[in-house]
Design a protein around this motif. Structure first.
Motif, PDB file in Angstrom:
ATOM      1  N   ALA A  82       0.836  -1.214   0.000  1.00 46.37           N
ATOM      2  CA  ALA A  82       0.000   0.000   0.000  1.00 46.37           C
ATOM      3  C   ALA A  82       0.865   1.255   0.000  1.00 46.37           C
ATOM      4  O   ALA A  82       0.603   2.205  -0.747  1.00 46.37           O
ATOM      5  N   GLN A  86       1.127   3.900  -3.112  1.00 43.61           N
ATOM      6  CA  GLN A  86       0.816   5.324  -2.925  1.00 43.61           C
ATOM      7  C   GLN A  86       1.948   6.217  -3.416  1.00 43.61           C
ATOM      8  O   GLN A  86       1.703   7.280  -3.975  1.00 43.61           O
ATOM      9  N   THR A  91      -3.680   3.518  -5.967  1.00 42.82           N
ATOM     10  CA  THR A  91      -4.486   3.320  -4.767  1.00 42.82           C
ATOM     11  C   THR A  91      -4.611   1.823  -4.495  1.00 42.82           C
ATOM     12  O   THR A  91      -4.512   1.003  -5.405  1.00 42.82           O
ATOM     13  N   THR A  92      -4.828   1.502  -3.249  1.00 40.25           N
ATOM     14  CA  THR A  92      -5.043   0.111  -2.869  1.00 40.25           C
ATOM     15  C   THR A  92      -6.345   0.014  -2.101  1.00 40.25           C
ATOM     16  O   THR A  92      -6.731   0.937  -1.390  1.00 40.25           O
ATOM     17  N   THR A  93      -7.010  -1.108  -2.277  1.00 43.36           N
ATOM     18  CA  THR A  93      -8.253  -1.369  -1.562  1.00 43.36           C
ATOM     19  C   THR A  93      -8.130  -2.739  -0.917  1.00 43.36           C
ATOM     20  O   THR A  93      -7.766  -3.709  -1.582  1.00 43.36           O
ATOM     21  N   TRP A  94      -8.432  -2.816   0.372  1.00 40.72           N
ATOM     22  CA  TRP A  94      -8.368  -4.065   1.112  1.00 40.72           C
ATOM     23  C   TRP A  94      -9.769  -4.655   1.222  1.00 40.72           C
ATOM     24  O   TRP A  94     -10.703  -3.971   1.624  1.00 40.72           O
ATOM     25  N   ASP A  95      -9.916  -5.918   0.865  1.00 39.99           N
ATOM     26  CA  ASP A  95     -11.180  -6.630   1.010  1.00 39.99           C
ATOM     27  C   ASP A  95     -10.991  -7.663   2.116  1.00 39.99           C
ATOM     28  O   ASP A  95     -10.347  -8.695   1.914  1.00 39.99           O
ATOM     29  N   SER A 100      -7.881  -9.909   0.330  1.00 42.25           N
ATOM     30  CA  SER A 100      -7.140  -9.550  -0.875  1.00 42.25           C
ATOM     31  C   SER A 100      -6.973  -8.042  -0.993  1.00 42.25           C
ATOM     32  O   SER A 100      -7.763  -7.278  -0.452  1.00 42.25           O
ATOM     33  N   VAL A 101      -5.956  -7.660  -1.738  1.00 43.71           N
ATOM     34  CA  VAL A 101      -5.669  -6.261  -2.019  1.00 43.71           C
ATOM     35  C   VAL A 101      -5.824  -6.041  -3.512  1.00 43.71           C
ATOM     36  O   VAL A 101      -5.334  -6.828  -4.316  1.00 43.71           O
ATOM     37  N   THR A 102      -6.521  -4.952  -3.870  1.00 42.20           N
ATOM     38  CA  THR A 102      -6.626  -4.558  -5.265  1.00 42.20           C
ATOM     39  C   THR A 102      -5.816  -3.280  -5.439  1.00 42.20           C
ATOM     40  O   THR A 102      -5.971  -2.337  -4.673  1.00 42.20           O
ATOM     41  N   ILE A 103      -4.946  -3.282  -6.442  1.00 45.42           N
ATOM     42  CA  ILE A 103      -4.120  -2.115  -6.740  1.00 45.42           C
ATOM     43  C   ILE A 103      -4.626  -1.486  -8.017  1.00 45.42           C
ATOM     44  O   ILE A 103      -4.760  -2.163  -9.037  1.00 45.42           O
ATOM     45  N   THR A 104      -4.915  -0.192  -7.951  1.00 39.77           N
ATOM     46  CA  THR A 104      -5.355   0.542  -9.133  1.00 39.77           C
ATOM     47  C   THR A 104      -4.275   1.548  -9.470  1.00 39.77           C
ATOM     48  O   THR A 104      -4.088   2.535  -8.763  1.00 39.77           O
TER      49      THR A 104
END
Length: 106
Positions: A82, A86, A91-95, A100-104
């Motif tokens: 993360a 940055q 951006t990263t989103t934690w589920d 899991s982590v999603t990286i945009t």
């Protein structure tokens, strides 16, 4: 990956190379300095440097303190994804449900 991502201190760590790939950084822009225990990642006009065991991340020459440090795990250096994402404007989103982590990337 030869080292699985893992969670520690509320951060998700990935091996350097795969963290870079997730951000669109190719092998030519990943540099490991074994004597300094540092990694340099370059993408466009961004140069990010991290040091194993140090809570400092250097972005285009400016040092910023992180809350965790890169570390060695099973012979691979793993980065807190993360914070590195940055630094490159991603951006990263934690589920929590799927862990899991999603990286945009931008």
């Amino acid at each position: 990956m030869d080292v699985s991502p893992y969670s520690k201190d509320n951060r998700t760590f990935l091996p350097i190379r795969y963290a870079a790939y997730a951000l669109g950084i190719g092998d030519d822009n990943i540099t490991w300095d074994g004597s300094a225990q540092s990694v340099t990642l370059i993408k466009g006009d961004k140069k990010v440097q991290l040091y194993v065991g140090s809570d400092k991340i250097v972005v285009n020459g400016a040092s910023v303190t992180m809350d965790v440090a890169p570390e060695s795990n099973n012979g691979r250096v793993c980065l807190p994804i993360a914070l590195v994402a940055q630094a490159f404007g991603a951006t990263t989103t934690w589920d929590a449900f799927s862990q899991s982590v999603t990286i945009t990337a931008q």
